[in-house]
Structure formats: C-alpha cells, structure tokens
Design an enzyme around this catalytic site. Structure first.
Site, PDB file in Angstrom:
ATOM      1  N   GLU A 218      32.993  50.430  44.562  1.00 49.22           N
ATOM      2  CA  GLU A 218      32.865  49.081  43.991  1.00 49.22           C
ATOM      3  C   GLU A 218      32.523  48.132  45.131  1.00 49.22           C
ATOM      4  OE1 GLU A 218      35.305  45.830  41.246  1.00 49.22           O
ATOM      5  OE2 GLU A 218      36.419  47.370  42.342  1.00 49.22           O
ATOM      6  N   ASP A 306      37.224  46.601  32.476  1.00 45.68           N
ATOM      7  CA  ASP A 306      37.919  46.329  33.736  1.00 45.68           C
ATOM      8  C   ASP A 306      39.046  45.323  33.523  1.00 45.68           C
ATOM      9  OD1 ASP A 306      38.580  46.595  36.379  1.00 45.68           O
ATOM     10  OD2 ASP A 306      36.922  45.419  37.158  1.00 45.68           O
TER      11      ASP A 306
END
Length: 368
Positions: A218, A306
C-alpha cells in the site's frame, strides 16, 4: 436498524448482489451519529458535532494523499471504543451496515491493543467485540437476513507486542465461535516497519494453523509483499496494489517479475480497496487504479471498502464505481466475489456452500 450505504442510490441493483468484505476495519466504519453520541458520553471532543459535518470532515481529512495522515483520523474513532458498551455497539452496527450493503460474509479487522485505555484487558475487548458481532447477526436473522462474520485480530506494526497479540488471536480462535477470531494481520504505517520485524508472531501463528493476511504493497513497495509471502507465511495480501511495480505491461502485453508471477500463478488473493487507495495516492482515478489491469491479467483480486467512514464508501459503492468508471461487467463483479469467498478464512465446506447456495444463485437473480 439498517442504514443505506454511503453514496449508493436506494434503487441501485448492485445493492441486491451478494457480497463479501474481506478488508473492512471495525474502527474505520463507525456511524457518525454513533460517534457523536459515544463521544458526548465520555467527554471526548470531535471536530464536528453534526453527523453530516463529521462525515465530511472524515472524508476530507482522509483524502490528503498521505497514509500517515490518513491513519491519524482514527484517533477519534478509537477514542469512543474504549468501553465494553462502546465496543459492543460499534461491532453490532458494523454487522448491520454490512447487511444493508448486501454482504453475507465479512471479516472485522481491528487492533485490540488500541482499546485498553478504559481499563479493559486484551481478552475482554475481544469478548466485547464478539458479543457485539453476535448481537448484530442475531438481529439480522430476526429480520430475515443472513450474514456470517469473523474477526481478524490485528497487531500494530509500529509497536513491539505483536507476539502477545498473536497469542491473543490463537487463544480466541481456539474457542471456535462463528463470530470469533478467524485470522491475523498487522497494520499501521508500512514504511520503516517491515513484516519481517514481527517474525516471532508469524511463526507462532503458522505453527498454530492461524490464517494470516498482511497489509503490504500500500504505502511500501513490492519488497513488503515479498516479505509478507516468503518470510511471514501470509495467505492473503491486504491491499497489494503496488505489485504492479514488479511488472512491465503495455496495452496488456509485457513481462511479469518473479514476485508478480508468483502471486498470479499461486492465485494469492489481493484485498484491493480502490477508493481508499486513491486517498493515499495510489491509482489516480478509479479507471486507472491497478485493480482493473490486475483483474484482466487473471490475478485473484477482491473488492473491499477498507474504511467505510474515511472513504464514504461500501462494497456496493466500490462495485458501482468500477462499473461506471472502469468498465467492469456483472461477470467481473461475480468473478471478484468468487475470489473473495474462495479466499475467506473459513472451512472449505462452508465456502463451498456459500458459493452454491448464496453467491451463484444471488448473481443469477440480478441484472445490473
């Protein structure tokens, strides 16, 4: 009480599709109204005291393009989750919001070590969340809705107690509740805190047969994915969008590096979160986000929100964005959802029944 997912039209047919949420943080999915009530009860000051204003503050603050600043928005959600009552309420509403999104299986990802300021012990906070999750499942069932949930116990990678958190996950997984622990993760700032720094925790989990997913690829690059898979025994990758750094692809043709080829060939699931990634400067737009190219190449991509509060999103909204802005079809959505069921930290027979009895029939009844 079911709330319509943020940013989704009530008549959107995608709402009716059966869904799976593998990467959905418990402390990133609070209802703004609940935050305001809980904050008032403990005297915690929030940046806004009206639900719509608070929701806007969260989305704006999380859209800075910086993962560290994005993570700072959690200070307020975590602050109101320090009591048994607060944890139970948040967990129950988290389940009901999944149901409203059409989700039939969800893994609640959260870090128990962040919820001890009210005097609770680690085991007590896990038990409180489990009670809340179970209450949500029961309420949904009473309303004729099916959902199954599990907990992903998460250690903070910038701390030094991951082994204790791994042992916590092992204890509660062994209890075997359907709303109990199903796996383990590490989260937090990636740069400077590699997965390999927590090897003792991952070795303990590996020896106890506890499934592992690791935030990687990420903020940090492909090396973090390499470590998660080859050193720390991860079965899935949380995010993983930066796997494209190990590719040289032009118009669908090119070469994969050894890491990308391994992830593809082994069908290692990627828990991709498009809207969240855009907020932390991955992808640029939904149309250019790596998820579509990875899907086209055959990677085992899954679609996840998320943090629903920070990104003002849901699985339905993520799917709608992919359809409208990246050209996804219903077949693409079904394929990604099959990937998610296959990757779920559940027994094989349960996953097979979900595919046969929920997912495939559910998609066949809807035309988006």
């Amino acid at each position: 009480m079911l709330n319509n997912p943020a940013g989704v039209a009530a008549d959107d047919p995608i709402l009716q599709l059966p869904k799976v949420a593998l990467h959905d943080h418990l402390d990133g999915g609070l209802r703004p109204a609940t935050m305001i009530e809980l904050a008032a009860s403990i005297g915690h000051e929030l940046p806004a005291t009206e639900p719509e204003a608070l929701a806007k503050w969260y989305h704006d603050s999380a859209s800075s393009g910086d993962l560290v600043r994005y993570l700072e928005t959690f200070s307020h959600t975590v602050a109101v989750m320090q009591s048994r009552e607060g944890l139970m309420r948040v967990a129950k509403e988290w389940v009901l919001d999944q149901v409203a999104d059409g989700v039939f299986y969800a893994e609640a990802r959260w870090a128990p070590e962040q919820h001890l300021e009210g005097g609770l012990e680690l085991d007590e906070v896990v038990e409180a969340v489990q009670e809340g999750l179970e209450a949500g499942v029961i309420e949904a069932s009473a309303d004729g809705k099916f959902i199954r949930v599990g907990q992903i116990i998460t250690a903070m990678r910038q701390a030094d107690n991951s082994l204790a958190i791994a042992e916590l996950a092992i204890r509660h997984r062994e209890k075997g509740s359907e709303s109990g622990v199903v796996g383990f993760d590490i989260a937090g700032p990636e740069n400077g805190f590699p997965p390999s720094a927590h090897l003792s925790a991952f070795n303990a989990l590996h020896q106890a047969y506890v499934p592992v997913t690791i935030h990687a690829g990420e903020a940090a690059g492909k090396q973090s994915i390499h470590e998660a898979l080859t050193i720390c025994h991860a079965q899935r990758i949380g995010h993983g969008a930066r796997i494209v750094e190990d590719m040289d692809i032009v118009e669908g043709e090119g070469q994969l590096g050894s890491l990308a080829a391994w992830v593809l060939d082994q069908q290692i699931p990627l828990e991709l979160c498009p809207s969240s990634n855009l907020q932390t400067d991955i992808g640029g737009t939904i149309a250019s986000h790596p998820i579509t190219g990875l899907k086209d190449l055959g990677f085992a991509v899954t679609i996840n929100p998320d943090n629903r509060l920070m990104s003002a999103t849901s699985v339905t909204r993520e799917m709608r964005l992919l359809v409208d802005e990246a050209g996804w079809t219903q077949t693409d959505l079904e394929w990604a959802t099959v990937n998610a069921v296959t990757a779920a930290f559940l027994p094989l027979d349960v996953r097979e029944r979900m595919l046969d009895e929920i997912l495939i029939p559910g998609f066949s009844r809807v035309n988006i």
